[in-house]
Design a protein around this motif. Structure first.
Motif, PDB file in Angstrom:
ATOM      1  N   ALA A  25       0.859  -1.188   0.000  1.00  0.00           N
ATOM      2  CA  ALA A  25       0.000   0.000   0.000  1.00  0.00           C
ATOM      3  C   ALA A  25       0.893   1.235   0.000  1.00  0.00           C
ATOM      4  N   TRP A  26       0.403   2.314  -0.630  1.00  0.00           N
ATOM      5  CA  TRP A  26       1.152   3.556  -0.683  1.00  0.00           C
ATOM      6  C   TRP A  26       0.205   4.730  -0.848  1.00  0.00           C
ATOM      7  N   THR A  27       0.726   5.915  -0.572  1.00  0.00           N
ATOM      8  CA  THR A  27      -0.039   7.155  -0.670  1.00  0.00           C
ATOM      9  C   THR A  27       0.305   7.863  -1.972  1.00  0.00           C
ATOM     10  N   LYS A  28      -0.706   8.449  -2.588  1.00  0.00           N
ATOM     11  CA  LYS A  28      -0.508   9.210  -3.819  1.00  0.00           C
ATOM     12  C   LYS A  28      -1.344  10.482  -3.730  1.00  0.00           C
ATOM     13  N   PHE A  29      -0.841  11.552  -4.295  1.00  0.00           N
ATOM     14  CA  PHE A  29      -1.517  12.851  -4.287  1.00  0.00           C
ATOM     15  C   PHE A  29      -1.651  13.279  -5.739  1.00  0.00           C
ATOM     16  N   ASP A  30      -2.866  13.502  -6.222  1.00  0.00           N
ATOM     17  CA  ASP A  30      -2.986  13.908  -7.625  1.00  0.00           C
ATOM     18  C   ASP A  30      -2.620  15.378  -7.783  1.00  0.00           C
ATOM     19  N   GLY A  35       5.878  21.396  -2.301  1.00  0.00           N
ATOM     20  CA  GLY A  35       5.551  21.740  -0.923  1.00  0.00           C
ATOM     21  C   GLY A  35       4.439  20.908  -0.318  1.00  0.00           C
ATOM     22  N   ASN A  36       3.635  20.196  -1.125  1.00  0.00           N
ATOM     23  CA  ASN A  36       2.632  19.287  -0.570  1.00  0.00           C
ATOM     24  C   ASN A  36       3.357  18.151   0.139  1.00  0.00           C
ATOM     25  N   PRO A  51       3.167   4.776  13.830  1.00  0.00           N
ATOM     26  CA  PRO A  51       4.193   5.739  13.438  1.00  0.00           C
ATOM     27  C   PRO A  51       3.787   6.366  12.108  1.00  0.00           C
ATOM     28  N   GLN A  52       4.222   7.580  11.912  1.00  0.00           N
ATOM     29  CA  GLN A  52       4.022   8.245  10.627  1.00  0.00           C
ATOM     30  C   GLN A  52       5.211   7.840   9.763  1.00  0.00           C
ATOM     31  N   CYS A  53       4.967   7.111   8.693  1.00  0.00           N
ATOM     32  CA  CYS A  53       6.035   6.567   7.856  1.00  0.00           C
ATOM     33  C   CYS A  53       6.153   7.344   6.547  1.00  0.00           C
ATOM     34  N   ASP A  54       7.367   7.461   6.085  1.00  0.00           N
ATOM     35  CA  ASP A  54       7.651   8.014   4.761  1.00  0.00           C
ATOM     36  C   ASP A  54       7.081   9.415   4.569  1.00  0.00           C
ATOM     37  N   LEU A  55       7.242  10.301   5.564  1.00  0.00           N
ATOM     38  CA  LEU A  55       6.834  11.696   5.370  1.00  0.00           C
ATOM     39  C   LEU A  55       7.650  12.246   4.218  1.00  0.00           C
ATOM     40  N   ARG A  56       6.970  12.691   3.188  1.00  0.00           N
ATOM     41  CA  ARG A  56       7.634  13.126   1.966  1.00  0.00           C
ATOM     42  C   ARG A  56       7.082  14.479   1.540  1.00  0.00           C
ATOM     43  N   THR A  57       7.967  15.447   1.356  1.00  0.00           N
ATOM     44  CA  THR A  57       7.574  16.727   0.782  1.00  0.00           C
ATOM     45  C   THR A  57       7.752  16.601  -0.726  1.00  0.00           C
ATOM     46  N   LEU A  58       6.661  16.778  -1.438  1.00  0.00           N
ATOM     47  CA  LEU A  58       6.656  16.547  -2.880  1.00  0.00           C
ATOM     48  C   LEU A  58       7.188  17.756  -3.644  1.00  0.00           C
ATOM     49  N   ASP A  59       7.742  17.449  -4.802  1.00  0.00           N
ATOM     50  CA  ASP A  59       8.076  18.512  -5.739  1.00  0.00           C
ATOM     51  C   ASP A  59       7.061  18.430  -6.867  1.00  0.00           C
ATOM     52  N   SER A  60       7.271  19.130  -7.921  1.00  0.00           N
ATOM     53  CA  SER A  60       6.260  19.145  -8.991  1.00  0.00           C
ATOM     54  C   SER A  60       6.278  17.876  -9.829  1.00  0.00           C
ATOM     55  N   GLY A  61       7.209  16.943  -9.568  1.00  0.00           N
ATOM     56  CA  GLY A  61       7.281  15.708 -10.340  1.00  0.00           C
ATOM     57  C   GLY A  61       6.665  14.523  -9.626  1.00  0.00           C
TER      58      GLY A  61
END
Length: 114
Positions: A25-30, A35-36, A51-61
């Motif tokens: 399972a994974w998270t995706k943001f359309d 900065g998201n 636990p909060q896993c894989d906190l990721r600040t997204l770039d435009s890609g």
């Protein structure tokens, strides 16, 4: 897949799929914008603690997080989390590999965690 509208016409997803017969399972943001933030909460006690896993600040890609292995243990649950740049944190409902697939959660109100 769970979907959660996060405002401004954007949606967060909790995806699940199989690789080599193993479910992940994974998270995706359309329509990701720089900065998201996205993450995956992973609980081994039915959602009481996580636990909060894989906190990721997204770039435009890139608009998705790391996949985590699911479990047939009913106490193992995951949920997607996101925070649009300048916005409030939101999470999906808890999911496990026992959860019915293809549930459309757009009708459910996202929970704010800020």
């Amino acid at each position: 897949m769970f979907t959660v509208p996060v405002g401004s016409g954007k949606t967060m997803y909790l995806w699940s799929g199989y690789v080599g017969g193993i479910q992940y399972a994974w998270t995706k943001f359309d329509s990701s914008a720089s900065g998201n933030q996205i993450w995956l909460d992973y609980s081994t006690d039915g959602g009481a603690n996580w636990p909060q896993c894989d906190l990721r600040t997204l770039d435009s890609g890139r608009n998705y997080g790391t996949a985590f292995r699911a479990s047939s243990d009913t106490k193992v649950k995951m949920r997607a989390g996101s925070r649009p740049k300048g916005g409030a944190s939101q999470t999906s409902n808890w999911w496990s590999d026992k959860t019915t697939q293809n549930i459309d959660m757009k009708a459910a109100l996202p929970r704010s965690t800020s």
